[in-house]
Design a protein around this motif. Structure first.
Motif, PDB file in Angstrom:
ATOM      1  N   TYR A 166       0.834  -1.193   0.000  1.00  0.00           N
ATOM      2  CA  TYR A 166       0.000   0.000   0.000  1.00  0.00           C
ATOM      3  C   TYR A 166       0.871   1.247   0.000  1.00  0.00           C
ATOM      4  N   TRP A 167       0.326   2.331  -0.558  1.00  0.00           N
ATOM      5  CA  TRP A 167       0.926   3.651  -0.413  1.00  0.00           C
ATOM      6  C   TRP A 167       0.021   4.485   0.482  1.00  0.00           C
ATOM      7  N   ALA A 168       0.647   5.205   1.412  1.00  0.00           N
ATOM      8  CA  ALA A 168      -0.099   6.092   2.305  1.00  0.00           C
ATOM      9  C   ALA A 168       0.647   7.409   2.454  1.00  0.00           C
ATOM     10  N   LEU A 169      -0.100   8.494   2.486  1.00  0.00           N
ATOM     11  CA  LEU A 169       0.492   9.817   2.685  1.00  0.00           C
ATOM     12  C   LEU A 169       0.126  10.302   4.080  1.00  0.00           C
ATOM     13  N   VAL A 170       1.143  10.619   4.890  1.00  0.00           N
ATOM     14  CA  VAL A 170       0.910  11.088   6.250  1.00  0.00           C
ATOM     15  C   VAL A 170       1.488  12.493   6.412  1.00  0.00           C
ATOM     16  N   ALA A 171       0.878  13.282   7.306  1.00  0.00           N
ATOM     17  CA  ALA A 171       1.268  14.695   7.468  1.00  0.00           C
ATOM     18  C   ALA A 171       2.328  14.864   8.548  1.00  0.00           C
ATOM     19  N   ASP A 172       3.435  14.187   8.395  1.00  0.00           N
ATOM     20  CA  ASP A 172       4.543  14.305   9.333  1.00  0.00           C
ATOM     21  C   ASP A 172       5.730  13.536   8.753  1.00  0.00           C
ATOM     22  N   VAL A 173       6.850  13.601   9.426  1.00  0.00           N
ATOM     23  CA  VAL A 173       8.030  12.858   9.003  1.00  0.00           C
ATOM     24  C   VAL A 173       8.363  11.823  10.077  1.00  0.00           C
ATOM     25  N   PRO A 174       8.319  10.536   9.762  1.00  0.00           N
ATOM     26  CA  PRO A 174       8.621   9.504  10.760  1.00  0.00           C
ATOM     27  C   PRO A 174      10.050   9.622  11.265  1.00  0.00           C
ATOM     28  N   GLU A 175      10.274   9.125  12.471  1.00  0.00           N
ATOM     29  CA  GLU A 175      11.605   9.163  13.055  1.00  0.00           C
ATOM     30  C   GLU A 175      12.544   8.151  12.400  1.00  0.00           C
ATOM     31  N   GLN A 176      11.966   7.080  11.828  1.00  0.00           N
ATOM     32  CA  GLN A 176      12.770   6.037  11.193  1.00  0.00           C
ATOM     33  C   GLN A 176      12.392   5.903   9.725  1.00  0.00           C
ATOM     34  N   ASP A 177      13.316   5.386   8.932  1.00  0.00           N
ATOM     35  CA  ASP A 177      13.024   5.129   7.522  1.00  0.00           C
ATOM     36  C   ASP A 177      12.262   3.819   7.343  1.00  0.00           C
ATOM     37  N   GLN A 178      12.489   2.876   8.262  1.00  0.00           N
ATOM     38  CA  GLN A 178      11.791   1.590   8.219  1.00  0.00           C
ATOM     39  C   GLN A 178      11.438   1.169   9.640  1.00  0.00           C
ATOM     40  N   ILE A 218       4.543   6.892   2.341  1.00  0.00           N
ATOM     41  CA  ILE A 218       4.992   5.684   3.015  1.00  0.00           C
ATOM     42  C   ILE A 218       4.489   4.448   2.297  1.00  0.00           C
ATOM     43  N   GLU A 219       5.321   3.403   2.274  1.00  0.00           N
ATOM     44  CA  GLU A 219       4.925   2.096   1.744  1.00  0.00           C
ATOM     45  C   GLU A 219       4.595   1.197   2.934  1.00  0.00           C
ATOM     46  N   GLY A 238       1.264   7.927  15.720  1.00  0.00           N
ATOM     47  CA  GLY A 238       1.174   9.382  15.606  1.00  0.00           C
ATOM     48  C   GLY A 238       1.276   9.881  14.191  1.00  0.00           C
ATOM     49  N   LEU A 239       0.938   8.992  13.220  1.00  0.00           N
ATOM     50  CA  LEU A 239       1.036   9.339  11.800  1.00  0.00           C
ATOM     51  C   LEU A 239      -0.282   9.041  11.080  1.00  0.00           C
ATOM     52  N   PRO A 240      -1.384   9.697  11.464  1.00  0.00           N
ATOM     53  CA  PRO A 240      -2.652   9.422  10.782  1.00  0.00           C
ATOM     54  C   PRO A 240      -2.574   9.773   9.301  1.00  0.00           C
ATOM     55  N   ILE A 241      -3.264   8.999   8.492  1.00  0.00           N
ATOM     56  CA  ILE A 241      -3.252   9.208   7.044  1.00  0.00           C
ATOM     57  C   ILE A 241      -4.025  10.479   6.696  1.00  0.00           C
TER      58      ILE A 241
END
Length: 298
Positions: A166-178, A218-219, A238-241
């Motif tokens: 899936y692809w998802a767009l979230v309004a923040d930057v995650p702390e980790q890449d994976q 995000i994948e 903490g990353l709602p779509i």
């Protein structure tokens, strides 16, 4: 909203649309006929789509009243399919469509459109919904074309042997890449699910594709198939779509969740895969955040 009423002796013998008009005066006859035509009417729990059907005393009529904007005619032809062989077909479900029939609607659902397509091929097999996408989610849906294929893919889904991306767009930057979320999901109320105990095992792997101006694409790889799984796990982090108001996502024209790819192995050992391009609304919201997704598509 579902309206229910019983047919009295005075209404027995009347046409369904005329009797329903008497029982539900808040609806016009045109509205009632539309509900019947779209599969939102049952009599004593049996679907009825004939407005002239004669009523009998004691019949229990149920009418599912839905928003007019949901009345969207959808059809599939060979040119609309992402994949097709003798056992399976795959379609690109549009956001805003129901995957399968509801108490409100049959016509205008993916299930109904696939059923009509199968009938156009001369098949007597029904459209079997063996997995679903939420109404707001777009992307790949597979349908088996016969019972043996349905049994096989249902088993693979249960065992986690169908690859889903899936692809998802979230309004923040995650702390980790994976990262991976391994957290049980439980139903909280009629409309919401959440990470809770007791709950059903749920596991999703996430990977950052690219970051834009205040948003990240995000994948997601779900290893289990719980209701709202990706939405719940991202919100739990903490990353709602974006566009997912149910779980606190920012407003958008659509929920920014898209089933990009599904792949599995057939009973005969054939590798089967389908990939769905995101719609223009998805692409535009990404552009609004400075993300061009064309570079990530084959």
């Amino acid at each position: 909203m579902i309206l229910k009423a019983s047919v009295s002796a005075e209404l027995a013998g009347m046409r369904l649309d005329d009797g329903a008009r008497q029982l539900f005066p808040e609806l016009s006859k045109t509205q009632i006929r539309r509900i019947i035509d779209w599969g939102g009417c049952t009599i004593s729990d049996a679907l009825v789509r004939v407005a002239s059907r004669q009523l009998r005393e004691g019949d229990l009529i149920s009418l599912g009243v839905m928003e007019p904007e949901r009345c969207v005619e959808i059809t599939y032809g060979k040119g609309d399919l992402l994949y097709e062989d003798g056992g399976y077909l795959a379609i690109n479900k549009a956001a805003g469509l129901n995957s399968q029939r509801t108490p409100y609607q049959l016509k205008g659902t993916v299930e109904y459109a696939v059923d009509c397509y199968l009938k156009s091929l001369g098949s007597k097999e029904p459209a079997r919904v063996i997995h679903r996408l939420d109404r707001g989610t777009s992307g790949v849906m597979f349908f088996p074309k016969h019972k043996k294929a349905a049994t096989h893919i249902s088993f693979l889904l249960k065992e986690g042997k169908v690859e889903k991306v899936y692809w998802a767009l979230v309004a923040d930057v995650p702390e980790q890449d994976q990262w991976t979320v391994d957290a049980p999901i439980a139903k909280l109320n009629k409309f919401r699910y959440g990470v809770a105990l007791p709950g059903r095992e749920a596991r999703t792997a996430f990977r950052v594709i690219t970051a834009g101006k205040g948003a990240t694409l995000i994948e997601a790889h779900p290893f289990t198939g719980r209701t709202h799984q990706i939405r719940v796990h991202l919100a739990h982090n903490g990353l709602p779509i974006i566009g997912d108001a149910t779980y606190g996502g920012d407003h958008a024209p659509r929920m920014m969740l898209h089933c990009r790819t599904m792949a599995f192995t057939s009973r005969e050992g054939k590798e089967i895969s389908a990939t769905a391009p995101p719609d223009e609304a998805f692409r535009q919201v990404c552009r609004d955040f400075g993300i061009e997704i064309d570079q990530f598509q084959p």
